[in-house]
Write a protein that holds these residues in place. Sequence first.
Motif, PDB file in Angstrom:
ATOM      1  N   LYS A 126      42.013  49.851  32.022  1.00  0.00           N
ATOM      2  CA  LYS A 126      40.926  49.930  32.983  1.00  0.00           C
ATOM      3  C   LYS A 126      40.305  48.554  33.230  1.00  0.00           C
ATOM      4  CE  LYS A 126      39.309  53.245  34.542  1.00  0.00           C
ATOM      5  NZ  LYS A 126      39.553  53.962  35.812  1.00  0.00           N
ATOM      6  N   LEU A 127      40.161  47.754  32.177  1.00  0.00           N
ATOM      7  CA  LEU A 127      39.619  46.402  32.329  1.00  0.00           C
ATOM      8  C   LEU A 127      40.600  45.504  33.085  1.00  0.00           C
ATOM      9  CD1 LEU A 127      38.003  45.885  28.814  1.00  0.00           C
ATOM     10  CD2 LEU A 127      36.833  46.350  30.972  1.00  0.00           C
ATOM     11  N   GLN A 128      41.899  45.709  32.836  1.00  0.00           N
ATOM     12  CA  GLN A 128      42.917  44.968  33.580  1.00  0.00           C
ATOM     13  C   GLN A 128      42.869  45.329  35.059  1.00  0.00           C
ATOM     14  OE1 GLN A 128      44.789  42.519  32.829  1.00  0.00           O
ATOM     15  NE2 GLN A 128      46.333  42.458  34.438  1.00  0.00           N
ATOM     16  N   GLN A 129      42.620  46.602  35.347  1.00  0.00           N
ATOM     17  CA  GLN A 129      42.501  47.031  36.741  1.00  0.00           C
ATOM     18  C   GLN A 129      41.301  46.374  37.414  1.00  0.00           C
ATOM     19  OE1 GLN A 129      41.154  51.080  37.782  1.00  0.00           O
ATOM     20  NE2 GLN A 129      43.054  51.281  38.944  1.00  0.00           N
ATOM     21  N   LEU A 130      40.204  46.245  36.672  1.00  0.00           N
ATOM     22  CA  LEU A 130      39.026  45.557  37.211  1.00  0.00           C
ATOM     23  C   LEU A 130      39.384  44.115  37.556  1.00  0.00           C
ATOM     24  CD1 LEU A 130      35.900  45.717  37.713  1.00  0.00           C
ATOM     25  CD2 LEU A 130      35.640  44.773  35.415  1.00  0.00           C
ATOM     26  N   TYR A 131      40.151  43.481  36.681  1.00  0.00           N
ATOM     27  CA  TYR A 131      40.592  42.108  36.908  1.00  0.00           C
ATOM     28  C   TYR A 131      41.471  42.030  38.166  1.00  0.00           C
ATOM     29  CZ  TYR A 131      43.050  37.688  36.007  1.00  0.00           C
ATOM     30  OH  TYR A 131      43.591  36.434  36.110  1.00  0.00           O
ATOM     31  N   ILE A 132      42.385  42.996  38.299  1.00  0.00           N
ATOM     32  CA  ILE A 132      43.269  43.041  39.466  1.00  0.00           C
ATOM     33  C   ILE A 132      42.452  43.204  40.748  1.00  0.00           C
ATOM     34  CG2 ILE A 132      45.001  44.460  40.656  1.00  0.00           C
ATOM     35  CD1 ILE A 132      46.246  45.006  37.908  1.00  0.00           C
ATOM     36  N   ASN A 133      41.456  44.091  40.699  1.00  0.00           N
ATOM     37  CA  ASN A 133      40.621  44.323  41.876  1.00  0.00           C
ATOM     38  C   ASN A 133      39.877  43.058  42.292  1.00  0.00           C
ATOM     39  OD1 ASN A 133      41.335  47.000  42.189  1.00  0.00           O
ATOM     40  ND2 ASN A 133      39.668  47.758  40.928  1.00  0.00           N
ATOM     41  N   TYR A 134      39.376  42.327  41.314  1.00  0.00           N
ATOM     42  CA  TYR A 134      38.593  41.135  41.616  1.00  0.00           C
ATOM     43  C   TYR A 134      39.467  39.990  42.111  1.00  0.00           C
ATOM     44  CZ  TYR A 134      33.783  42.169  40.332  1.00  0.00           C
ATOM     45  OH  TYR A 134      32.508  42.646  40.340  1.00  0.00           O
ATOM     46  N   VAL A 135      40.638  39.835  41.519  1.00  0.00           N
ATOM     47  CA  VAL A 135      41.465  38.671  41.832  1.00  0.00           C
ATOM     48  C   VAL A 135      42.431  38.953  42.974  1.00  0.00           C
ATOM     49  CG1 VAL A 135      43.176  37.044  40.943  1.00  0.00           C
ATOM     50  CG2 VAL A 135      41.272  37.767  39.499  1.00  0.00           C
ATOM     51  N   PHE A 136      43.203  40.015  42.872  1.00  0.00           N
ATOM     52  CA  PHE A 136      44.288  40.248  43.815  1.00  0.00           C
ATOM     53  C   PHE A 136      43.886  41.090  45.024  1.00  0.00           C
ATOM     54  CE2 PHE A 136      46.284  39.607  39.633  1.00  0.00           C
ATOM     55  CZ  PHE A 136      47.036  38.493  39.925  1.00  0.00           C
ATOM     56  N   LYS A 137      43.270  42.243  44.761  1.00  0.00           N
ATOM     57  CA  LYS A 137      42.920  43.118  45.880  1.00  0.00           C
ATOM     58  C   LYS A 137      41.815  42.499  46.729  1.00  0.00           C
ATOM     59  CE  LYS A 137      44.609  47.362  43.785  1.00  0.00           C
ATOM     60  NZ  LYS A 137      44.332  48.760  43.403  1.00  0.00           N
ATOM     61  N   ALA A 138      40.921  41.744  46.102  1.00  0.00           N
ATOM     62  CA  ALA A 138      39.905  41.027  46.883  1.00  0.00           C
ATOM     63  C   ALA A 138      40.560  39.974  47.764  1.00  0.00           C
ATOM     64  CB  ALA A 138      38.895  40.376  45.934  1.00  0.00           C
ATOM     65  N   GLU A 139      41.646  39.374  47.258  1.00  0.00           N
ATOM     66  CA  GLU A 139      42.377  38.378  48.034  1.00  0.00           C
ATOM     67  C   GLU A 139      43.070  39.036  49.228  1.00  0.00           C
ATOM     68  OE1 GLU A 139      43.048  34.200  48.123  1.00  0.00           O
ATOM     69  OE2 GLU A 139      41.955  35.438  46.686  1.00  0.00           O
ATOM     70  N   GLU A 140      43.578  40.233  49.034  1.00  0.00           N
ATOM     71  CA  GLU A 140      44.185  40.974  50.138  1.00  0.00           C
ATOM     72  C   GLU A 140      43.163  41.217  51.253  1.00  0.00           C
ATOM     73  OE1 GLU A 140      45.824  44.576  48.600  1.00  0.00           O
ATOM     74  OE2 GLU A 140      47.804  43.701  48.279  1.00  0.00           O
ATOM     75  N   LYS A 141      41.972  41.653  50.869  1.00  0.00           N
ATOM     76  CA  LYS A 141      40.924  41.907  51.864  1.00  0.00           C
ATOM     77  C   LYS A 141      40.576  40.626  52.612  1.00  0.00           C
ATOM     78  CE  LYS A 141      38.803  45.755  49.338  1.00  0.00           C
ATOM     79  NZ  LYS A 141      37.584  46.236  48.635  1.00  0.00           N
ATOM     80  N   GLU A 142      40.545  39.498  51.885  1.00  0.00           N
ATOM     81  CA  GLU A 142      40.216  38.224  52.514  1.00  0.00           C
ATOM     82  C   GLU A 142      41.284  37.832  53.529  1.00  0.00           C
ATOM     83  OE1 GLU A 142      37.606  35.325  53.282  1.00  0.00           O
ATOM     84  OE2 GLU A 142      37.308  36.815  51.704  1.00  0.00           O
ATOM     85  N   PHE A 143      42.557  38.069  53.205  1.00  0.00           N
ATOM     86  CA  PHE A 143      43.653  37.774  54.138  1.00  0.00           C
ATOM     87  C   PHE A 143      43.499  38.597  55.414  1.00  0.00           C
ATOM     88  CE2 PHE A 143      47.453  35.387  52.384  1.00  0.00           C
ATOM     89  CZ  PHE A 143      46.707  34.685  51.455  1.00  0.00           C
TER      90      PHE A 143
END
Length: 386
Positions: A126-143
């Motif tokens: 769950k903590l790894q998923q939080l990390y993924i959301n902050y780093v990767f999925k947030a980057e997707e939204k920015e793109f």
Amino acid sequence: MPCGYQNEEPLKNVSQLLKLNHDEISKSLRYKFRTVAGSVIESPFQKKDCITARDALAKELFNRLFNWLVRRLNFTVMPDEFLVDGADINSLMNKYYHIGLLDIFGFEIFKLNSIEQLCINYTNEKLQQLYINYVFKAEEKEFITQGLQDYLTELNFKDNQPVINLLDLAPTGIFFLIDESCSVNTTDEALCKKILKTHEKNDKIGAPKMARMEFIVHHTASSVEYNTDGFRFKNQDELGDFIEKALFNSANPIIPRIYKGLCGNEKESTEGPKAKGKNDKFLGAKFRMQIKELMTELESCDCHFIRCLKPNDKKQKKLFMPVMTLQQIKYMGILDTIKVRKESYPIRRTYQKFYEKYDELSSVHSKKSYLQHVKAGSNFKTMVQE
């Protein structure tokens, strides 16, 4: 025949320190008590169940003390004008700045992994998923926001949502199957077979060869083999009502207050332990509820991540194992994070800051202020083309 004690002195010491009735605690660690038609039925524990009950008592006392200390810290720093008699401490803590402590083990793989390791590794997922959301999925939204959808294929990362679904997606998640198994008269071996049968087409779970009570979960960090022997008993409520009543009746006044979470001048209830609801009945259900609250709290905060690595698995100082360290870096997604930052925009500036810094590169735009530039409908492309 009920289990006995080879050496009862340690239990006597515990009873004396906690000011508990020795006979009550001694009996509650060896018997299970059930109320049927108004009558209390005593069923003797097996040896392994006695050990589990003993460990559960120690863990619960540590857990209650830890939570009480955190509450006491917050109570101490709270403004005096709010600390009236009978004040709702929980409500006050939600209104004002307060201290929160997250006490968690790292990812665990032992020779024998039980439900404790399953819970700990689930938390890490769950903590790894939080990390993924902050780093990767947030980057997707920015793109997408910047109109760069065509480049999303360059953002490759390992999403661990399938592993989390395997563990906690109702109604077939492993934790739900464990709770279901505890509600009926079955065995740990039958539980293991049910888990494997339910998820036989899921590539995130597997079965060791010639195994009766083992299943393998392919976690983000590594594959872990879990042994279901004792799963069902450990998943039952950690402490029986009999032990809880003994703690509530301790002659040491601080013990009941710690157990109830009373840290200041709250109004104390005269009632004993409350009847347990569905979410309190099983360890897995309570654990998932705590994780849900934790993730809600973390998601409402501005998170910063410090990734810690274990240099060796021998708990030795000045011993660095390169292969083990590299493995952690890969599984934690650190290399993927570096790649994402490299491929996208590690530093983002506002268009105004960009214009004010580089306008001199254009003979036309260098003569205009930023407001004039915007008013003229100019953009980055026209600057580059010049």
